[in-house]
Scaffold this motif. Structure first.
Motif, PDB file in Angstrom:
ATOM      1  N   MET A 170     -63.466 -49.020   1.198  1.00 28.80           N
ATOM      2  CA  MET A 170     -62.687 -50.289   0.679  1.00 28.80           C
ATOM      3  C   MET A 170     -61.443 -49.566  -0.235  1.00 28.80           C
ATOM      4  SD  MET A 170     -65.370 -52.780   0.138  1.00 28.80           S
ATOM      5  CE  MET A 170     -64.326 -54.706  -0.203  1.00 28.80           C
ATOM      6  N   VAL A 171     -61.902 -48.688  -1.096  1.00 29.59           N
ATOM      7  CA  VAL A 171     -60.793 -48.231  -1.805  1.00 29.59           C
ATOM      8  C   VAL A 171     -59.757 -47.169  -1.086  1.00 29.59           C
ATOM      9  CG1 VAL A 171     -60.615 -46.262  -3.649  1.00 29.59           C
ATOM     10  CG2 VAL A 171     -62.173 -48.082  -3.974  1.00 29.59           C
ATOM     11  N   ASN A 172     -60.199 -46.678   0.044  1.00 34.10           N
ATOM     12  CA  ASN A 172     -59.318 -45.920   0.815  1.00 34.10           C
ATOM     13  C   ASN A 172     -58.319 -46.891   1.707  1.00 34.10           C
ATOM     14  OD1 ASN A 172     -58.401 -43.745   2.377  1.00 34.10           O
ATOM     15  ND2 ASN A 172     -60.123 -43.857   3.768  1.00 34.10           N
ATOM     16  N   GLN A 173     -59.063 -47.898   2.126  1.00 33.07           N
ATOM     17  CA  GLN A 173     -58.227 -49.167   2.813  1.00 33.07           C
ATOM     18  C   GLN A 173     -57.366 -49.291   1.895  1.00 33.07           C
ATOM     19  OE1 GLN A 173     -60.347 -51.796   4.864  1.00 33.07           O
ATOM     20  NE2 GLN A 173     -61.738 -50.521   5.900  1.00 33.07           N
ATOM     21  N   LEU A 174     -57.327 -49.741   0.815  1.00 33.63           N
ATOM     22  CA  LEU A 174     -56.581 -50.346  -0.385  1.00 33.63           C
ATOM     23  C   LEU A 174     -55.506 -49.464  -0.514  1.00 33.63           C
ATOM     24  CD1 LEU A 174     -55.871 -52.948  -2.333  1.00 33.63           C
ATOM     25  CD2 LEU A 174     -57.203 -51.507  -4.280  1.00 33.63           C
ATOM     26  N   ASP A 175     -55.763 -48.176  -0.694  1.00 32.12           N
ATOM     27  CA  ASP A 175     -54.836 -47.294  -1.377  1.00 32.12           C
ATOM     28  C   ASP A 175     -53.725 -47.105   0.102  1.00 32.12           C
ATOM     29  OD1 ASP A 175     -55.347 -46.286  -3.728  1.00 32.12           O
ATOM     30  OD2 ASP A 175     -56.889 -44.834  -3.048  1.00 32.12           O
ATOM     31  N   ARG A 176     -54.294 -46.901   1.300  1.00 28.60           N
ATOM     32  CA  ARG A 176     -53.301 -46.659   2.321  1.00 28.60           C
ATOM     33  C   ARG A 176     -52.411 -48.293   2.572  1.00 28.60           C
ATOM     34  NH1 ARG A 176     -54.181 -41.537   3.811  1.00 28.60           N
ATOM     35  NH2 ARG A 176     -56.224 -41.029   2.997  1.00 28.60           N
ATOM     36  N   ARG A 177     -53.011 -49.333   2.447  1.00 23.59           N
ATOM     37  CA  ARG A 177     -52.377 -50.259   2.652  1.00 23.59           C
ATOM     38  C   ARG A 177     -51.219 -50.498   1.259  1.00 23.59           C
ATOM     39  NH1 ARG A 177     -53.728 -55.499   4.817  1.00 23.59           N
ATOM     40  NH2 ARG A 177     -55.070 -54.045   6.278  1.00 23.59           N
ATOM     41  N   MET A 178     -51.626 -50.225   0.154  1.00 25.41           N
ATOM     42  CA  MET A 178     -50.762 -50.462  -0.864  1.00 25.41           C
ATOM     43  C   MET A 178     -49.446 -49.595  -0.918  1.00 25.41           C
ATOM     44  SD  MET A 178     -51.528 -52.711  -2.819  1.00 25.41           S
ATOM     45  CE  MET A 178     -51.240 -52.443  -4.557  1.00 25.41           C
ATOM     46  N   GLN A 179     -49.820 -48.192  -0.135  1.00 19.92           N
ATOM     47  CA  GLN A 179     -48.719 -47.311   0.246  1.00 19.92           C
ATOM     48  C   GLN A 179     -47.541 -47.946   1.413  1.00 19.92           C
ATOM     49  OE1 GLN A 179     -49.055 -43.340  -0.183  1.00 19.92           O
ATOM     50  NE2 GLN A 179     -47.795 -42.785   1.149  1.00 19.92           N
ATOM     51  N   GLN A 180     -48.383 -48.455   2.192  1.00 19.04           N
ATOM     52  CA  GLN A 180     -47.540 -48.963   3.450  1.00 19.04           C
ATOM     53  C   GLN A 180     -46.603 -50.033   2.956  1.00 19.04           C
ATOM     54  OE1 GLN A 180     -50.574 -50.227   6.192  1.00 19.04           O
ATOM     55  NE2 GLN A 180     -50.886 -48.001   6.813  1.00 19.04           N
ATOM     56  N   ILE A 181     -47.242 -50.920   2.084  1.00 14.90           N
ATOM     57  CA  ILE A 181     -46.281 -52.155   1.400  1.00 14.90           C
ATOM     58  C   ILE A 181     -45.444 -51.474   0.630  1.00 14.90           C
ATOM     59  CG2 ILE A 181     -46.421 -53.970  -0.211  1.00 14.90           C
ATOM     60  CD1 ILE A 181     -49.357 -54.722   0.489  1.00 14.90           C
ATOM     61  N   ARG A 182     -45.615 -50.430  -0.273  1.00 18.34           N
ATOM     62  CA  ARG A 182     -44.457 -49.805  -1.087  1.00 18.34           C
ATOM     63  C   ARG A 182     -43.139 -49.336  -0.220  1.00 18.34           C
ATOM     64  NH1 ARG A 182     -44.984 -44.547  -3.015  1.00 18.34           N
ATOM     65  NH2 ARG A 182     -43.621 -44.156  -1.250  1.00 18.34           N
ATOM     66  N   GLU A 183     -44.045 -48.692   0.818  1.00 16.58           N
ATOM     67  CA  GLU A 183     -42.859 -47.946   1.814  1.00 16.58           C
ATOM     68  C   GLU A 183     -42.000 -49.028   2.358  1.00 16.58           C
ATOM     69  OE1 GLU A 183     -45.205 -45.629   4.478  1.00 16.58           O
ATOM     70  OE2 GLU A 183     -45.493 -44.196   2.961  1.00 16.58           O
ATOM     71  N   LYS A 184     -42.449 -50.315   2.611  1.00 13.42           N
ATOM     72  CA  LYS A 184     -41.720 -51.441   3.050  1.00 13.42           C
ATOM     73  C   LYS A 184     -40.633 -51.962   2.365  1.00 13.42           C
ATOM     74  CE  LYS A 184     -44.832 -53.244   6.676  1.00 13.42           C
ATOM     75  NZ  LYS A 184     -45.927 -54.035   6.969  1.00 13.42           N
ATOM     76  N   ILE A 185     -41.159 -51.998   1.137  1.00  9.63           N
ATOM     77  CA  ILE A 185     -40.400 -52.519   0.049  1.00  9.63           C
ATOM     78  C   ILE A 185     -39.080 -51.313  -0.292  1.00  9.63           C
ATOM     79  CG2 ILE A 185     -40.317 -53.140  -2.725  1.00  9.63           C
ATOM     80  CD1 ILE A 185     -43.122 -53.901  -2.314  1.00  9.63           C
ATOM     81  N   ASP A 186     -39.644 -50.050  -0.474  1.00  9.69           N
ATOM     82  CA  ASP A 186     -38.542 -49.116  -0.473  1.00  9.69           C
ATOM     83  C   ASP A 186     -37.463 -49.233   0.622  1.00  9.69           C
ATOM     84  OD1 ASP A 186     -39.827 -48.317  -2.800  1.00  9.69           O
ATOM     85  OD2 ASP A 186     -40.567 -46.284  -1.828  1.00  9.69           O
ATOM     86  N   GLY A 187     -37.858 -49.325   1.799  1.00 14.71           N
ATOM     87  CA  GLY A 187     -37.086 -49.508   3.017  1.00 14.71           C
ATOM     88  C   GLY A 187     -36.113 -50.456   2.834  1.00 14.71           C
ATOM     89  N   ASN A 188     -36.393 -51.830   2.275  1.00 14.67           N
ATOM     90  CA  ASN A 188     -35.660 -53.115   2.031  1.00 14.67           C
ATOM     91  C   ASN A 188     -34.680 -52.631   0.923  1.00 14.67           C
ATOM     92  OD1 ASN A 188     -36.709 -54.722   4.023  1.00 14.67           O
ATOM     93  ND2 ASN A 188     -38.349 -55.505   2.733  1.00 14.67           N
ATOM     94  N   SER A 189     -35.093 -51.969   0.065  1.00 13.29           N
ATOM     95  CA  SER A 189     -34.240 -51.832  -1.275  1.00 13.29           C
ATOM     96  C   SER A 189     -33.212 -50.818  -0.517  1.00 13.29           C
ATOM     97  CB  SER A 189     -34.608 -50.972  -2.073  1.00 13.29           C
ATOM     98  OG  SER A 189     -35.954 -51.409  -2.430  1.00 13.29           O
ATOM     99  N   LEU A 190     -33.549 -49.772   0.304  1.00  7.98           N
ATOM    100  CA  LEU A 190     -32.572 -48.774   0.726  1.00  7.98           C
ATOM    101  C   LEU A 190     -31.431 -49.728   1.705  1.00  7.98           C
ATOM    102  CD1 LEU A 190     -34.082 -45.500   2.165  1.00  7.98           C
ATOM    103  CD2 LEU A 190     -32.239 -45.909   0.476  1.00  7.98           C
TER     104      LEU A 190
END
Ligand code: 0O2
Length: 266
Positions: free
Chosen positions: A241-261
């Motif tokens: 679950m920790v592994n899934q959470l880490d990967r999911r959080m990273q994907q969300i952050r990448e989406k947020i970063d993409g939006n800011s760009l």
């Protein structure tokens, strides 16, 4: 030098001051003590501080041992500063801190003694220096997995840092579910009489991996635990679950970063 006596062996007076004594039932995770680097002597598994003192004094190596520990403390400070500098620069670029916390620890003399015994090496200062690579330890806790690898690459890119060994337990988790990236690096430490090369183990983890490892560590060193098998299974499930959470959080952050760009580019 005047001397006192422990277990029939004469000890120099300064030993008592240099070795603070703490009696602990379980082997503590010394990284728990934030920002503390100290010579910490505890009784573990029946090995006493007197045993370790006696061996060092018998080999006339107590002062050499203290000097070696001091060099490792300096190596920790150097690597910590390098990481702080990288954190400062990377946070300017990305608007977030690549790591959330950093903890350091100097392996305790009894842990050093135990590991030397376990591996069958003689307990001398030369042998400790040549055979143990994790006396100096730094644990870096990041929010995101990609920051772990960026920090690792920037640190290893520095021309006074040499990679000795890498264990990527993120790509290849341990069977119990433990995940972290471990690197052992060698750096020069400039002392009064010249340069010495010292090794430092740097462990990189996400917050979630650290949370998991702290709990699992408690299980590891607790004796006579009830329902141990069930707990081990639950820990393995939680590790996934920790592994899934880490990967999911990273994907969300990448989406947020993409939006800011997109916003920045109009
Ligand atoms: P300390 O000094 O208390 O930190 P070893 O297993 O020690 O014979 P090695 O190669 O040193 O061999 O081990 P490795 O795999 O590089 O791991 C070293 C450190 O990583 C451990 O230090 C822990 O801090 C951490 N670690 C490794 N595996 C686990 C695990 O399964 N669970 C948890 N919670 N932590 C782990 P030490 O040895 O505990 O000593």
């Amino acid at each position: 030098m005047s001397a006192s006596s422990v277990s029939g062996i004469d000890l120099p007076d300064n030993i008592g001051n240099a070795m603070s004594y703490k009696d602990e039932k379980r082997k503590p995770d010394l990284y728990e003590s934030e920002d503390v680097v100290k010579l910490d002597f505890q009784n573990i598994n029946g090995t006493t501080i007197e045993d370790v003192q006696r061996l060092l004094v018998m080999h006339n190596q107590f002062e050499d041992f203290r000097k070696l520990m001091m060099e490792y403390e300096c190596a920790i400070s150097e690597v910590r500063t390098k990481l702080d500098v990288l954190n400062a620069e990377m946070s300017l670029r990305t608007d977030r801190n690549p790591f959330e916390s950093i903890k350091v620890r100097l392996k305790s003399p009894i842990s050093i003694y135990e590991k030397m015994e376990r591996r069958g090496y003689p307990f001398t200062v030369e042998s400790i220096r040549d055979n143990l690579h994790d006396i100096a330890g730094i644990r870096v806790v990041c929010s995101f997995i990609d920051d772990i690898y960026k920090l690792r690459d920037y640190l290893l890119g520095q021309d006074d840092v040499t990679l000795v060994e890498e264990k990527d337990y993120i790509a290849n988790p341990k069977p119990n579910g433990y995940r972290s990236l471990h690197i052992i690096i060698e750096i020069p430490v400039f002392m009064v009489e010249g340069k010495v090369l010292r090794r430092v183990e740097v462990q990189f983890r996400t917050i979630a991996m650290d949370f998991w490892a702290s709990l699992e560590h408690k299980l590891k060193y607790k004796k006579d635990i009830e329902n141990a098998e069930t707990i081990i299974e639950e820990l393995a499930i939680s590790a996934d679950m920790v592994n899934q959470l880490d990967r999911r959080m990273q994907q969300i952050r990448e989406k947020i970063d993409g939006n800011s760009l997109k916003e920045e580019n109009g």
